[in-house]
Design an enzyme around this catalytic site. Structure first.
Site, PDB file in Angstrom:
ATOM      1  N   SER A  87      16.582  23.306 -26.072  1.00 27.74           N
ATOM      2  CA  SER A  87      15.999  24.638 -25.891  1.00 27.74           C
ATOM      3  C   SER A  87      14.487  24.533 -25.716  1.00 27.74           C
ATOM      4  O   SER A  87      14.013  23.846 -24.822  1.00 27.74           O
ATOM      5  CB  SER A  87      16.379  25.545 -27.062  1.00 27.74           C
ATOM      6  OG  SER A  87      15.997  26.882 -26.822  1.00 27.74           O
ATOM      7  N   HIS A 191      19.558  32.147 -24.640  1.00 27.74           N
ATOM      8  CA  HIS A 191      20.378  31.421 -23.671  1.00 27.74           C
ATOM      9  C   HIS A 191      21.606  32.218 -23.230  1.00 27.74           C
ATOM     10  O   HIS A 191      22.688  31.659 -23.035  1.00 27.74           O
ATOM     11  CB  HIS A 191      20.765  30.049 -24.226  1.00 27.74           C
ATOM     12  CG  HIS A 191      19.576  29.222 -24.601  1.00 27.74           C
ATOM     13  ND1 HIS A 191      18.695  28.731 -23.661  1.00 27.74           N
ATOM     14  CD2 HIS A 191      19.074  28.857 -25.820  1.00 27.74           C
ATOM     15  CE1 HIS A 191      17.721  28.084 -24.276  1.00 27.74           C
ATOM     16  NE2 HIS A 191      17.928  28.146 -25.580  1.00 27.74           N
TER      17      HIS A 191
END
Length: 305
Positions: A87, A191
């Protein structure tokens, strides 16, 4: 072949930056970064409580700053054959690979954190970790509930994301074969499509960057592929805020590349924990404090090409 990895949001804990600021020049570097992005990184990394550093706009720059400090303390990047980030950790990885300068990485992640925090404020959303169970069974169950498999981390861990109502339904009805569902203390459904507004913001911010091609193998968490150009790295950094993280595929790529050791940047522990289960027998070091640098140096001396 050594791999350097950088953790994502959720790895931060109160005061974790304190010992790193004691390294020579570290406090001055962090002060300069703080001035550049308008955020007192030293304060949040040393004195703020868990709620304050859970704020997406704070957590993300803080994690990248800590990663860059610990990476600098490791020394030459030529010891590593590949780099990857989970991430927001991909921004740290991009800086380590020479794609972005430290300053550009901090500026970009500041924009990212603010944009994702704003997107998270549109609706009440969250995330939950699903432990155990067959991957396909878990993903199908999440889809049935309207959730997204936002992080497929491997080693029997998938993170679901969606509205709080959907998360509550998952906690009440865990997938067949899974052992536990744990609601995560994060500020939104990262996400997923809920982050689409942040993608638009980052597309504009990316236009100000002048990325270089990676100086070592850069493994993307979009699909586990090795990315060869700086332009592609940046495009993936933009899109990943609304796309699932495939850390399982990153670890598969590490294996294909012949990984012999892994070092996780500060605040380390999460990714080395996954590697111990998915890449059995591969030694690893998690940089939690500067005291761990000696162990990392020993690993580098033993495994570096």
């Amino acid at each position: 072949m050594l791999v350097l990895v950088a953790p994502g949001q959720g790895a931060q804990t109160p005061g974790f930056l304190t010992p790193w600021l004691e390294l020579p020049g570290a406090a001055d570097r962090v002060a300069a970064w703080s001035d550049a992005i308008g955020l007192d990184l030293a304060h949040y990394g040393t004195k703020a409580d868990a709620d304050e550093i859970r704020d997406t706009a704070v957590a993300q720059p803080l994690l990248v700053a800590a990663g860059l400090l610990s990476a600098s303390a490791l020394g030459s990047r030529t010891a590593f054959g590949a780099v990857a980030g989970h991430s927001v950790g991909e921004i740290t990885a991009a800086a380590y690979a020479g794609v972005l300068s430290d300053e550009d990485a901090l500026s970009f992640v500041r924009t990212r954190g603010l944009a994702m925090a704003e997107a998270a404020g549109v609706a009440e959303t969250g995330m939950a970790a699903v432990l155990g169970g067959d991957r396909d069974v878990v993903v199908a169950h999440l889809e049935k509930l309207g959730l997204t498999a936002a992080n497929i981390n491997g080693a029997g861990q998938i993170v679901a994301a969606g509205t709080m109502e959907q998360i509550e339904a998952l906690v009440a009805e865990k997938p067949e074969g899974s052992t536990k569902v744990v609601a995560l203390k994060v500020a939104g459904a990262f996400h997923t499509h809920h982050m689409a507004p942040a993608v638009t913001t980052l597309e504009k911010a990316a236009q100000a960057l002048a990325p270089a091609d990676p100086a070592l193998k850069y493994v993307s968490n979009k699909d586990g592929h090795v990315v060869a150009t700086g332009a592609d790295v940046v495009a993936r950094l933009v899109g990943q805020v609304a796309n699932p993280v495939r850390w399982d595929l990153c670890m598969e790529t590490f294996g294909e590349l012949g990984v012999t050791g892994i070092v996780e940047l500060s605040p380390g522990g999460t990714l080395t924990g996954l590697a111990k289960r998915a890449l059995k027998g591969v030694p690893s070091v998690a940089l939690k404090t500067p005291d761990d640098l000696e162990k990392a140096a020993a690993l580098l001396a033993e495994h570096a090409v």
